[in-house]
Design a protein around this motif. Structure first.
Motif, mmCIF file in Angstrom:
data_model
loop_
_atom_site.group_PDB
_atom_site.id
_atom_site.type_symbol
_atom_site.label_atom_id
_atom_site.label_comp_id
_atom_site.label_asym_id
_atom_site.label_seq_id
_atom_site.Cartn_x
_atom_site.Cartn_y
_atom_site.Cartn_z
ATOM 1 N N PHE A 160 0.788 -1.211 -0.021
ATOM 2 C CA PHE A 160 0.069 0.117 0.062
ATOM 3 C C PHE A 160 0.984 1.257 0.079
ATOM 4 O O PHE A 160 0.687 2.390 -0.840
ATOM 5 N N GLN A 161 1.910 1.387 0.779
ATOM 6 C CA GLN A 161 2.862 2.377 0.977
ATOM 7 C C GLN A 161 3.526 2.447 -0.345
ATOM 8 O O GLN A 161 4.016 3.740 -0.925
ATOM 9 N N LEU A 162 3.946 1.426 -1.087
ATOM 10 C CA LEU A 162 4.467 1.292 -2.178
ATOM 11 C C LEU A 162 3.870 2.096 -3.471
ATOM 12 O O LEU A 162 4.366 3.127 -3.819
ATOM 13 N N ALA A 198 12.758 2.738 -1.982
ATOM 14 C CA ALA A 198 13.220 2.221 -0.577
ATOM 15 C C ALA A 198 12.137 1.561 -0.049
ATOM 16 O O ALA A 198 12.254 0.684 0.906
ATOM 17 N N THR A 199 10.754 1.782 -0.309
ATOM 18 C CA THR A 199 9.386 1.421 0.002
ATOM 19 C C THR A 199 9.769 -0.319 -0.290
ATOM 20 O O THR A 199 9.397 -1.229 0.031
ATOM 21 N N PHE A 200 9.978 -0.343 -1.682
ATOM 22 C CA PHE A 200 10.066 -1.648 -2.346
ATOM 23 C C PHE A 200 11.169 -2.516 -1.600
ATOM 24 O O PHE A 200 11.072 -3.743 -1.323
ATOM 25 N N TYR A 259 17.137 11.138 3.930
ATOM 26 C CA TYR A 259 15.908 11.407 4.921
ATOM 27 C C TYR A 259 14.725 10.569 4.460
ATOM 28 O O TYR A 259 14.080 9.576 4.906
ATOM 29 N N VAL A 260 14.594 10.928 3.101
ATOM 30 C CA VAL A 260 13.377 10.131 2.353
ATOM 31 C C VAL A 260 13.345 8.630 2.369
ATOM 32 O O VAL A 260 12.368 8.157 2.439
ATOM 33 N N ALA A 261 14.640 8.112 1.838
ATOM 34 C CA ALA A 261 14.788 6.849 2.009
ATOM 35 C C ALA A 261 14.584 6.106 3.298
ATOM 36 O O ALA A 261 13.917 5.176 3.303
ATOM 37 N N GLY A 262 15.100 6.911 4.345
ATOM 38 C CA GLY A 262 14.943 6.572 5.665
ATOM 39 C C GLY A 262 13.542 6.324 6.105
ATOM 40 O O GLY A 262 13.076 5.324 6.949
ATOM 41 N N PHE A 263 12.803 7.428 5.690
ATOM 42 C CA PHE A 263 11.358 7.155 6.040
ATOM 43 C C PHE A 263 10.579 6.260 5.341
ATOM 44 O O PHE A 263 9.691 5.742 5.889
ATOM 45 N N ALA A 264 10.984 6.238 4.170
ATOM 46 C CA ALA A 264 10.008 5.207 2.933
ATOM 47 C C ALA A 264 10.468 3.801 3.256
ATOM 48 O O ALA A 264 9.451 3.004 2.960
#
Length: 506
Positions: free
Chosen positions: A172-174, A332-334, A392-397
């Protein structure tokens, strides 16, 4: 192709496989994530387009272009401008409560159709907007659509086996990330359209994923739970369960579903206030709150504005936003989908928190030392800021982004599940609205300190996870209450209670 597995329940094993039926249903559920992500990405992009600002927010445009005395951090400070973004979340908050009742009494199909209709109407209104009222009202309709559409992902979790529940739920987040990437890519293209009307295409294109979800809803069958609870049709429920599990041997699971459906839950909100459900109540409030105060909305909503603040052009701001919020976040989500059921929730939340904290600290330091109230920072420092935003975005994702939804969705027992999920959605919408409405004013007053403000919250939430969140990977939802009884802190509360104490039933 179906993958064989045994689905656990309390002391028993359910037979079943990962079927194409479940995969397709999850894909439909994830379309709600595309809608949500598209809206997040599109709002930040159009609010940085000069023709859009000139038409609807002329004061902001004048400050940006003509006011040489105003601080870099205050150029976009406008309550009307933030209302454009935040109005969706107020509407979504209210609509989610109505959507929960509609889903419970009429099924998920009417809920999704209602959400799709609202979203299509809002998209059309935004694309054709000629004044601020049409613009804000369109956003409210989009919020209603999001509130209703989000019911589908919540009802789909019960189909997921505990050994891959995290991977499928993180899908879902992906799709949220895919929505953000699509929105920012469209913004980058429409910004170049001569005549200054490209923002209309950006806003109206939200109708595409909404139309897919709406049309798909017509082909969605009822869940076995719904067939038993609302229609008392056990034969159809058994046939549907066989389609879902990919096997004819579903009698044990059907009997458990029938037993669970025969229990009419009374006062779920009163139940969740009982002391034995204190851990779940705390998590239902804390996790969605922490997810919003990571500071991700600084990037998601206002990345193009932030990039213009540090001196980048409108076009460069939009493409940087697309690359960072879209490509980095989606990738990152994947990765998170691949490792969440191996590493576990705690490890990913803690390491993601550390990653976000370090990057926010560097960004804050660079902007404090190099970006004053006027002018811009040097190119080298600008690229350093962009690199840190990527980190930062990668860490959150791969941590708080997907897990902020996954963990609350898997910790509630039946007797408080509806109340718990409602609280999670309400808290998330409430604090999304608060952050969206106040961020530009906070940026104006805190300046570079805004990153230290959110960094402080990241430190708090990382400590919270380390000390208070037990590991939930590979735990069947039906047996999730045991993780609290084994936890060093929560067992002091749940362990002191009578094991035979029953919730209130009708």
């Amino acid at each position: 192709m179906a993958v064989g597995l045994a689905i656990s329940s309390e002391g028993s094993q359910y037979n079943g496989r990962m079927t194409s039926f479940v995969v397709l249903s999850c894909m439909m559920a994830a379309m709600g994530g595309v809608i949500f992500g598209y809206d997040i990405g599109i709002s930040g992009g159009v609010t940085s387009m000069e023709p859009f600002l000139r038409k609807f927010f002329p004061e902001v445009y004048t400050k940006m272009k003509e006011d040489t005395e105003i601080s870099n951090y205050c150029k976009f400070d406008s309550q009307l401008l933030t209302s454009f973004t935040s109005s969706l979340y107020v509407a979504g908050l209210v609509a989610s409560f109505f959507a929960s009742s509609v889903t419970r009494y009429f099924g998920r199909k009417p809920s999704i159709l209602a959400g799709g209709a609202a979203f299509l109407s809002g998209s059309a209104l935004n694309g054709a907007a000629s004044n601020l009222f049409m613009l804000i009202f369109g956003r409210v309709l989009l919020g209603v659509g999001v509130g209703f559409a989000n019911q589908f992902p919540c009802t789909s979790l019960k189909w997921h086996h505990h050994t891959y529940r995290g991977a499928i739920s993180n899908g879902f987040q992906l799709c949220v990330g895919i929505g953000v990437l699509s929105a920012n890519s469209i913004n980058f293209g429409t910004e170049k359209i001569e005549g200054g009307w490209g923002w209309r295409i950006s806003l109206a294109m939200a109708a595409v994923p909404a139309a897919i979800l709406t049309v798909g809803a017509f082909f969605l069958p009822e869940t076995p739970n719904s067939l038993i609870q609302r229609h008392n049709d056990h034969q159809k429920a058994k046939a549907m369960l066989q389609r879902i599990r990919g096997t004819t041997d579903v009698q044990a699971e059907l009997e458990d579903l029938t037993k669970a459906s025969s229990v009419s839950i009374k006062h779920p909100f009163k139940n969740i206030l009982q002391r034995k459900y204190r851990p779940q109540l705390v998590m239902a409030i804390a996790i969605p709150f922490f997810q919003q105060v990571t500071g991700i909305n600084v990037i998601s909503f206002y990345a193009p504005i932030l990039f213009r603040t540090i001196g980048l052009s409108e076009s460069v701001s939009l493409i940087m936003s697309a690359l960072i919020a879209g490509v980095v976040g989606t990738a990152a989500t994947f990765i998170s989908m691949l490792i969440v059921d191996k590493l576990g929730r705690r490890v990913m939340l803690i390491f993601g928190g550390v990653q976000m904290l370090l990057s926010q600290t560097v960004i804050g330091c660079v902007m404090a030392s190099e970006l004053g109230d006027h002018g811009s920072i040097g190119k080298g420092y600008a690229y350093l800021v962009l690199t840190m935003i990527c980190i930062y975005v990668a860490g959150f994702a791969w941590s708080w982004g997907p897990l902020g939804w996954l963990v609350p969705s898997e910790i509630f027992p039946l007797e408080i599940r509806s109340a718990g999920q409602s609280i999670v959605v309400a808290v998330n919408f409430l604090f999304t609205f608060i952050i969206a409405q106040t961020f530009l004013a906070m940026l104006c007053h805190f300046k570079s300190g805004i990153f230290f403000f959110f960094g402080g919250w990241v430190a708090v939430m990382t400590a919270f996870v380390y000390f208070l969140l037990p590991e939930t990977k590979n735990k069947p939802i039906e047996l999730m209450d045991r993780v609290w009884k084994d936890h060093w802190f929560w067992k002091r509360i749940t362990g002191e209670l009578d094991e035979n104490c029953e919730p209130q039933f009708a």
